[in-house]
Design a protein around this motif. Sequence first.
Motif, PDB file in Angstrom:
ATOM      1  N   ALA A   1      14.358 -11.685   6.669  1.00 55.96           N
ATOM      2  CA  ALA A   1      14.467 -10.531   7.560  1.00 55.96           C
ATOM      3  C   ALA A   1      13.640  -9.359   7.034  1.00 55.96           C
ATOM      4  CB  ALA A   1      15.927 -10.122   7.707  1.00 55.96           C
ATOM      5  N   GLY A   2      13.641  -9.172   5.726  1.00 52.00           N
ATOM      6  CA  GLY A   2      12.821  -8.111   5.141  1.00 52.00           C
ATOM      7  C   GLY A   2      11.343  -8.382   5.309  1.00 52.00           C
ATOM      8  N   GLY A   3      10.947  -9.644   5.203  1.00 51.14           N
ATOM      9  CA  GLY A   3       9.550  -9.999   5.450  1.00 51.14           C
ATOM     10  C   GLY A   3       9.146  -9.731   6.881  1.00 51.14           C
ATOM     11  N   MET A   4      10.053  -9.993   7.822  1.00 48.20           N
ATOM     12  CA  MET A   4       9.763  -9.706   9.218  1.00 48.20           C
ATOM     13  C   MET A   4       9.628  -8.194   9.445  1.00 48.20           C
ATOM     14  SD  MET A   4      11.656  -9.508  12.753  1.00 48.20           S
ATOM     15  CE  MET A   4      12.751  -8.488  11.911  1.00 48.20           C
ATOM     16  N   VAL A   5      10.510  -7.435   8.816  1.00 45.81           N
ATOM     17  CA  VAL A   5      10.430  -5.977   8.934  1.00 45.81           C
ATOM     18  C   VAL A   5       9.113  -5.478   8.341  1.00 45.81           C
ATOM     19  CG1 VAL A   5      11.426  -3.811   8.087  1.00 45.81           C
ATOM     20  CG2 VAL A   5      12.889  -5.552   9.052  1.00 45.81           C
ATOM     21  N   ALA A   6       8.732  -6.025   7.189  1.00 41.52           N
ATOM     22  CA  ALA A   6       7.503  -5.591   6.518  1.00 41.52           C
ATOM     23  C   ALA A   6       6.270  -5.951   7.318  1.00 41.52           C
ATOM     24  CB  ALA A   6       7.421  -6.201   5.122  1.00 41.52           C
ATOM     25  N   SER A   7       6.305  -7.070   8.033  1.00 40.03           N
ATOM     26  CA  SER A   7       5.097  -7.504   8.733  1.00 40.03           C
ATOM     27  C   SER A   7       5.023  -7.054  10.181  1.00 40.03           C
ATOM     28  CB  SER A   7       4.994  -9.031   8.677  1.00 40.03           C
ATOM     29  OG  SER A   7       6.069  -9.617   9.365  1.00 40.03           O
ATOM     30  N   ILE A   8       6.151  -6.782  10.815  1.00 42.01           N
ATOM     31  CA  ILE A   8       6.127  -6.440  12.241  1.00 42.01           C
ATOM     32  C   ILE A   8       6.587  -5.009  12.499  1.00 42.01           C
ATOM     33  CG2 ILE A   8       7.101  -7.009  14.497  1.00 42.01           C
ATOM     34  CD1 ILE A   8       7.295  -9.914  13.525  1.00 42.01           C
ATOM     35  N   VAL A   9       7.754  -4.664  12.002  1.00 37.01           N
ATOM     36  CA  VAL A   9       8.365  -3.379  12.353  1.00 37.01           C
ATOM     37  C   VAL A   9       7.695  -2.211  11.632  1.00 37.01           C
ATOM     38  CG1 VAL A   9      10.527  -2.074  12.316  1.00 37.01           C
ATOM     39  CG2 VAL A   9      10.550  -4.498  12.869  1.00 37.01           C
ATOM     40  N   LEU A  10       7.468  -2.340  10.337  1.00 39.73           N
ATOM     41  CA  LEU A  10       6.902  -1.231   9.573  1.00 39.73           C
ATOM     42  C   LEU A  10       5.497  -0.829  10.045  1.00 39.73           C
ATOM     43  CD1 LEU A  10       7.873   0.616   7.338  1.00 39.73           C
ATOM     44  CD2 LEU A  10       6.791  -0.896   5.703  1.00 39.73           C
ATOM     45  N   PRO A  11       4.581  -1.774  10.306  1.00 40.11           N
ATOM     46  CA  PRO A  11       3.283  -1.348  10.851  1.00 40.11           C
ATOM     47  C   PRO A  11       3.394  -0.655  12.205  1.00 40.11           C
ATOM     48  CG  PRO A  11       3.106  -3.547   9.967  1.00 40.11           C
ATOM     49  CD  PRO A  11       4.561  -3.196   9.947  1.00 40.11           C
ATOM     50  N   ALA A  12       4.335  -1.089  13.044  1.00 39.63           N
ATOM     51  CA  ALA A  12       4.521  -0.428  14.339  1.00 39.63           C
ATOM     52  C   ALA A  12       5.007   1.001  14.156  1.00 39.63           C
ATOM     53  CB  ALA A  12       5.505  -1.222  15.190  1.00 39.63           C
ATOM     54  N   ILE A  13       5.916   1.205  13.212  1.00 42.76           N
ATOM     55  CA  ILE A  13       6.398   2.564  12.932  1.00 42.76           C
ATOM     56  C   ILE A  13       5.262   3.433  12.405  1.00 42.76           C
ATOM     57  CG2 ILE A  13       7.913   3.896  11.403  1.00 42.76           C
ATOM     58  CD1 ILE A  13       9.954   1.634  11.703  1.00 42.76           C
ATOM     59  N   ILE A  14       4.435   2.889  11.530  1.00 43.92           N
ATOM     60  CA  ILE A  14       3.315   3.651  10.976  1.00 43.92           C
ATOM     61  C   ILE A  14       2.329   4.027  12.076  1.00 43.92           C
ATOM     62  CG2 ILE A  14       1.298   3.472   9.456  1.00 43.92           C
ATOM     63  CD1 ILE A  14       3.108   1.846   7.551  1.00 43.92           C
ATOM     64  N   VAL A  15       2.019   3.098  12.991  1.00 43.89           N
ATOM     65  CA  VAL A  15       1.103   3.393  14.098  1.00 43.89           C
ATOM     66  C   VAL A  15       1.667   4.501  14.982  1.00 43.89           C
ATOM     67  CG1 VAL A  15       0.162   2.436  16.246  1.00 43.89           C
ATOM     68  CG2 VAL A  15      -0.058   1.170  14.114  1.00 43.89           C
TER      69      VAL A  15
END
Length: 125
Positions: free
Chosen positions: A20-34
């Motif tokens: 789940a953390g890997g999914m957050v790191a690869s999908i959710v976090l870049p979207a938040i940064i954008v």
Amino acid sequence: MRQFLPTRSDEPMYWLMFGAGGMVASIVLPAIIVVLIAAGLTSGDLQHGVLNLGQVASIFSNWFLSLVVFGIVFLLSFYALHRMHHSSHDFGIHSKLTWYIAYGSAAAISFISLGLQLLMYVKFF
């Protein structure tokens, strides 16, 4: 005849949080940064743009967004420290102490994050 049952392990729970953390790191976090970069570039004044104190306080005034931020910190800390724990095996460190350090640190980071969020909620509201 006596059957031997395999012992249960708690390892799947940690692999679940790792995934789940890997999914957050690869999908959710870049979207938040954008989203944060786009909001910062569209504001007129970059000094008082996307993350000034009033906007951070408004994020943490919403219980759902505060819970989302806590979930992101929780999953990313377990993801990173689980990876560090298993990387220690690659370096030849096979100690139970690394398990306690990794998961204890992840839990501490998560609870410190939750405490700071609650402190912000109490202080600003």
